[in-house]
Motif scaffolding. Sequence first.
Motif, PDB file in Angstrom:
ATOM      1  N   ALA A 191       0.858  -1.196   0.000  1.00  0.00           N
ATOM      2  CA  ALA A 191       0.000   0.000   0.000  1.00  0.00           C
ATOM      3  C   ALA A 191       0.885   1.233   0.000  1.00  0.00           C
ATOM      4  O   ALA A 191       1.738   1.392   0.874  1.00  0.00           O
ATOM      5  CB  ALA A 191      -0.902  -0.014   1.231  1.00  0.00           C
ATOM      6  N   ARG A 192       0.662   2.128  -0.959  1.00  0.00           N
ATOM      7  CA  ARG A 192       1.531   3.280  -1.086  1.00  0.00           C
ATOM      8  C   ARG A 192       0.826   4.601  -0.761  1.00  0.00           C
ATOM      9  O   ARG A 192       1.072   5.190   0.289  1.00  0.00           O
ATOM     10  CB  ARG A 192       2.104   3.341  -2.516  1.00  0.00           C
ATOM     11  CG  ARG A 192       3.096   2.240  -2.826  1.00  0.00           C
ATOM     12  CD  ARG A 192       4.321   2.315  -1.959  1.00  0.00           C
ATOM     13  NE  ARG A 192       5.003   3.610  -2.089  1.00  0.00           N
ATOM     14  CZ  ARG A 192       5.978   4.021  -1.298  1.00  0.00           C
ATOM     15  NH1 ARG A 192       6.398   3.258  -0.314  1.00  0.00           N
ATOM     16  NH2 ARG A 192       6.531   5.197  -1.496  1.00  0.00           N
ATOM     17  N   ASP A 193      -0.051   5.058  -1.649  1.00  0.00           N
ATOM     18  CA  ASP A 193      -0.588   6.411  -1.508  1.00  0.00           C
ATOM     19  C   ASP A 193      -2.116   6.422  -1.592  1.00  0.00           C
ATOM     20  O   ASP A 193      -2.694   5.939  -2.564  1.00  0.00           O
ATOM     21  CB  ASP A 193      -0.028   7.318  -2.605  1.00  0.00           C
ATOM     22  CG  ASP A 193       1.491   7.372  -2.575  1.00  0.00           C
ATOM     23  OD1 ASP A 193       2.040   7.693  -1.518  1.00  0.00           O
ATOM     24  OD2 ASP A 193       2.109   7.070  -3.609  1.00  0.00           O
ATOM     25  N   PHE A 194      -2.720   7.008  -0.558  1.00  0.00           N
ATOM     26  CA  PHE A 194      -4.158   7.264  -0.591  1.00  0.00           C
ATOM     27  C   PHE A 194      -4.411   8.593  -1.305  1.00  0.00           C
ATOM     28  O   PHE A 194      -3.597   9.524  -1.220  1.00  0.00           O
ATOM     29  CB  PHE A 194      -4.721   7.382   0.822  1.00  0.00           C
ATOM     30  CG  PHE A 194      -4.869   6.068   1.546  1.00  0.00           C
ATOM     31  CD1 PHE A 194      -5.997   5.292   1.380  1.00  0.00           C
ATOM     32  CD2 PHE A 194      -3.879   5.624   2.412  1.00  0.00           C
ATOM     33  CE1 PHE A 194      -6.145   4.094   2.049  1.00  0.00           C
ATOM     34  CE2 PHE A 194      -4.012   4.421   3.093  1.00  0.00           C
ATOM     35  CZ  PHE A 194      -5.152   3.654   2.913  1.00  0.00           C
ATOM     36  N   CYS A 195      -5.554   8.680  -1.974  1.00  0.00           N
ATOM     37  CA  CYS A 195      -5.955  10.001  -2.449  1.00  0.00           C
ATOM     38  C   CYS A 195      -6.474  10.805  -1.262  1.00  0.00           C
ATOM     39  O   CYS A 195      -6.838  10.239  -0.227  1.00  0.00           O
ATOM     40  CB  CYS A 195      -7.040   9.876  -3.519  1.00  0.00           C
ATOM     41  SG  CYS A 195      -8.645   9.325  -2.928  1.00  0.00           S
ATOM     42  N   ASN A 240       1.182   9.567   4.375  1.00  0.00           N
ATOM     43  CA  ASN A 240      -0.055   9.969   3.704  1.00  0.00           C
ATOM     44  C   ASN A 240      -0.815  11.023   4.517  1.00  0.00           C
ATOM     45  O   ASN A 240      -2.003  10.876   4.806  1.00  0.00           O
ATOM     46  CB  ASN A 240      -0.948   8.752   3.480  1.00  0.00           C
ATOM     47  CG  ASN A 240      -0.497   7.894   2.328  1.00  0.00           C
ATOM     48  OD1 ASN A 240      -0.885   8.117   1.188  1.00  0.00           O
ATOM     49  ND2 ASN A 240       0.335   6.897   2.625  1.00  0.00           N
ATOM     50  N   THR A 241      -0.118  12.093   4.873  1.00  0.00           N
ATOM     51  CA  THR A 241      -0.757  13.109   5.713  1.00  0.00           C
ATOM     52  C   THR A 241      -1.859  13.868   4.983  1.00  0.00           C
ATOM     53  O   THR A 241      -2.644  14.595   5.613  1.00  0.00           O
ATOM     54  CB  THR A 241       0.296  14.108   6.242  1.00  0.00           C
ATOM     55  OG1 THR A 241       1.031  14.659   5.142  1.00  0.00           O
ATOM     56  CG2 THR A 241       1.259  13.418   7.192  1.00  0.00           C
ATOM     57  N   GLN A 242      -1.970  13.686   3.663  1.00  0.00           N
ATOM     58  CA  GLN A 242      -3.091  14.296   2.936  1.00  0.00           C
ATOM     59  C   GLN A 242      -4.433  13.728   3.404  1.00  0.00           C
ATOM     60  O   GLN A 242      -5.489  14.340   3.179  1.00  0.00           O
ATOM     61  CB  GLN A 242      -2.945  14.100   1.422  1.00  0.00           C
ATOM     62  CG  GLN A 242      -3.141  12.682   0.920  1.00  0.00           C
ATOM     63  CD  GLN A 242      -1.877  11.826   1.031  1.00  0.00           C
ATOM     64  OE1 GLN A 242      -0.875  12.271   1.576  1.00  0.00           O
ATOM     65  NE2 GLN A 242      -1.938  10.613   0.511  1.00  0.00           N
ATOM     66  N   LEU A 243      -4.411  12.583   4.073  1.00  0.00           N
ATOM     67  CA  LEU A 243      -5.641  12.021   4.626  1.00  0.00           C
ATOM     68  C   LEU A 243      -6.272  12.951   5.661  1.00  0.00           C
ATOM     69  O   LEU A 243      -7.466  12.857   5.939  1.00  0.00           O
ATOM     70  CB  LEU A 243      -5.356  10.653   5.264  1.00  0.00           C
ATOM     71  CG  LEU A 243      -5.087   9.494   4.292  1.00  0.00           C
ATOM     72  CD1 LEU A 243      -4.560   8.282   5.051  1.00  0.00           C
ATOM     73  CD2 LEU A 243      -6.354   9.140   3.524  1.00  0.00           C
ATOM     74  N   PHE A 244      -5.472  13.855   6.209  1.00  0.00           N
ATOM     75  CA  PHE A 244      -5.963  14.763   7.247  1.00  0.00           C
ATOM     76  C   PHE A 244      -6.259  16.167   6.709  1.00  0.00           C
ATOM     77  O   PHE A 244      -6.441  17.103   7.484  1.00  0.00           O
ATOM     78  CB  PHE A 244      -4.933  14.838   8.382  1.00  0.00           C
ATOM     79  CG  PHE A 244      -4.554  13.495   8.940  1.00  0.00           C
ATOM     80  CD1 PHE A 244      -5.438  12.775   9.729  1.00  0.00           C
ATOM     81  CD2 PHE A 244      -3.317  12.933   8.653  1.00  0.00           C
ATOM     82  CE1 PHE A 244      -5.093  11.529  10.232  1.00  0.00           C
ATOM     83  CE2 PHE A 244      -2.958  11.690   9.146  1.00  0.00           C
ATOM     84  CZ  PHE A 244      -3.850  10.985   9.942  1.00  0.00           C
ATOM     85  N   LEU A 508     -10.327   6.852  11.148  1.00  0.00           N
ATOM     86  CA  LEU A 508      -9.292   7.885  11.120  1.00  0.00           C
ATOM     87  C   LEU A 508      -9.951   9.260  11.141  1.00  0.00           C
ATOM     88  O   LEU A 508     -10.842   9.554  10.331  1.00  0.00           O
ATOM     89  CB  LEU A 508      -8.463   7.718   9.853  1.00  0.00           C
ATOM     90  CG  LEU A 508      -7.129   8.452   9.769  1.00  0.00           C
ATOM     91  CD1 LEU A 508      -6.123   7.856  10.735  1.00  0.00           C
ATOM     92  CD2 LEU A 508      -6.594   8.374   8.335  1.00  0.00           C
ATOM     93  N   TRP A 509      -9.520  10.102  12.073  1.00  0.00           N
ATOM     94  CA  TRP A 509     -10.056  11.461  12.140  1.00  0.00           C
ATOM     95  C   TRP A 509      -9.807  12.189  10.818  1.00  0.00           C
ATOM     96  O   TRP A 509      -8.726  12.108  10.244  1.00  0.00           O
ATOM     97  CB  TRP A 509      -9.417  12.228  13.289  1.00  0.00           C
ATOM     98  CG  TRP A 509      -9.920  11.822  14.651  1.00  0.00           C
ATOM     99  CD1 TRP A 509      -9.238  11.171  15.624  1.00  0.00           C
ATOM    100  CD2 TRP A 509     -11.229  12.053  15.179  1.00  0.00           C
ATOM    101  NE1 TRP A 509     -10.020  10.961  16.728  1.00  0.00           N
ATOM    102  CE2 TRP A 509     -11.264  11.503  16.478  1.00  0.00           C
ATOM    103  CE3 TRP A 509     -12.389  12.664  14.682  1.00  0.00           C
ATOM    104  CZ2 TRP A 509     -12.397  11.545  17.296  1.00  0.00           C
ATOM    105  CZ3 TRP A 509     -13.517  12.703  15.492  1.00  0.00           C
ATOM    106  CH2 TRP A 509     -13.521  12.155  16.782  1.00  0.00           C
ATOM    107  N   GLY A 510     -10.832  12.853  10.328  1.00  0.00           N
ATOM    108  CA  GLY A 510     -10.725  13.597   9.080  1.00  0.00           C
ATOM    109  C   GLY A 510     -11.184  12.825   7.866  1.00  0.00           C
ATOM    110  O   GLY A 510     -11.226  13.369   6.761  1.00  0.00           O
TER     111      GLY A 510
END
Length: 569
Positions: A191-195, A240-244, A508-510
């Motif tokens: 698993a690499r990158d979430f949008c 993957n801090t873009q998740l937040f 996950l928050w956010g």
Amino acid sequence: MSKHDFPFDFDLCIIGSGPAGIILALEYSRLNPHKSVVLLEYGVSGQPAENSLDSSITITNVENHHAPSECTNKGLGGTSATWGGRCVMYDDIDFIDRPILNGNCTWDSTLFNEVKTYAPAAAKYFECGNADFNLSAIPGVRYNTIAEGFKQGIVTDNTLERYSMPTRFGKRYENDIKAQKNLTLLQGFEARDFCAPNENDIVEYLTVREVATKIEFKISAGSFIIASGAQESTRILLRNTQLFNNLGNTPQALGKYYQGHLSGKIASVKFYGNPKKTDYSFIKHADGTYTRRRFQFSTDFLKAKNLLNTAMWLDNPLYFDPKHRSGAMSFMYMAMITPVLGKKLAPPAIAHSITKGKVTRVPAHIGNIIKGLPNSLLKPAAIFYKRYCVKRKLPGIFLYSPKNTYALHFHAEQIPSASNCMELAADGETLQINYSVTDQDVSSVIELHDVLDKWLRDCGCGELEYWFDKNQLPAAIKSMTKDGLHQSGTTRISDFPDSGVVDKNLKLWGTGNVYVCSSSVFPTSGQANPTFFLGAFAVRLASYLTDVSQIDLQNNHEANDAGVLILQK
């Protein structure tokens, strides 16, 4: 399997096939036979000993933390491939905020009591018998004290640890996974990158990379669950801090408050009564399962004295020290330090707990073996048969002491500290683990030994015999304790994103559809090994996601019905 051999759109995507991932995959797919599930696993069968994930981890304190290859396993079943099988329940005290925790107990007793209701279902996956962890509560088992004269009070002796087969989840559940028609297993994928989440907090896809070819592709899913163990789950989120994005900032707790357990031996316990009445080893139950009892301390006492939750149990003397004069122990020690053979007998971390990495005083060990013949060979042979040649294996080896004296093993909670953390290096890939043992961690261990010593003496039951002078104990504990096997804290549960990373449903928050199912969500480490309790969380999450999907389905039906009524008008 090429990237074209399977669909790219699933109802549920689970990242990681350790015990939590496998329980989630099987439980959810069975509850939702019309939902599609994909289980992603980095490792493959026949893989080399080294892998790029382990080799891209640095540890700042190798004295107190095992190497990555000793902490985790890649492949179907995850770390259960080298797991000892010990199943332990958390305690009430673990969910009570106390001054010693510095406000870092961010879960509560209500959650604990709810999760415990899923323990019976988890116990079936672990095959460890009923989910009863108190000896006096088990039907048909007569409660006797651990040794003559012992009395229950601020110290208890009826808490149990249970043992799985031990279950190697990969081997045990591989056929079940294959047989589940709505479940797809993909091995050899990272698993690499979430949008980033959209305006409705929904994450629509995950970029996955095939380990062998480095080819990347996207998987979309209704929900994603990160169940990759504490190290890799934390690394995925740090990367993957873009998740937040919808939160406005990354939770400050992410990667911080990393905890394990302090573990070791600093004393023996000498009982005064009949040695044949001391319950020093395993209890085998009618269903064939094994349990073992441990000393623990009452919730009220730990709260009043502001001490860390700690368990202690009877153990063997140090194998590497021939002063034990046991031919059987010396034979087993010699087997464990023998190249090739030692690696087959036990996983590295368990082997280290026996040998302490020492090859010492071999002639004295040979002397013990010769003096103890024939029992020096007969006893290990009988143990070998029970441990390696039957289906329900003997979980460990504990030898009877005619002197009624046993080493005392401690297993203690660690204070959540922001300085104990996992963080990404400048390359954005390497995971750096900063881990230390504090003076307060150590002093609690010492004080609770003194409490047990006084309690045994007051009962007229026994006493502790320390192996070190009192002023040497802190240094001795810091030098002997070594963890990294029981990782928690780095994605912790909390009611608010400013103090945690996931909510009580592990979301996950956010985000509205990304979850973390790892012991990294546990804000406190308690005295317990985390694997079994995480299994209960996995069953609970499968149930929760099932309920959510049914609510969504009902809402869709109601929306469609409303649309029909409008058209009819």
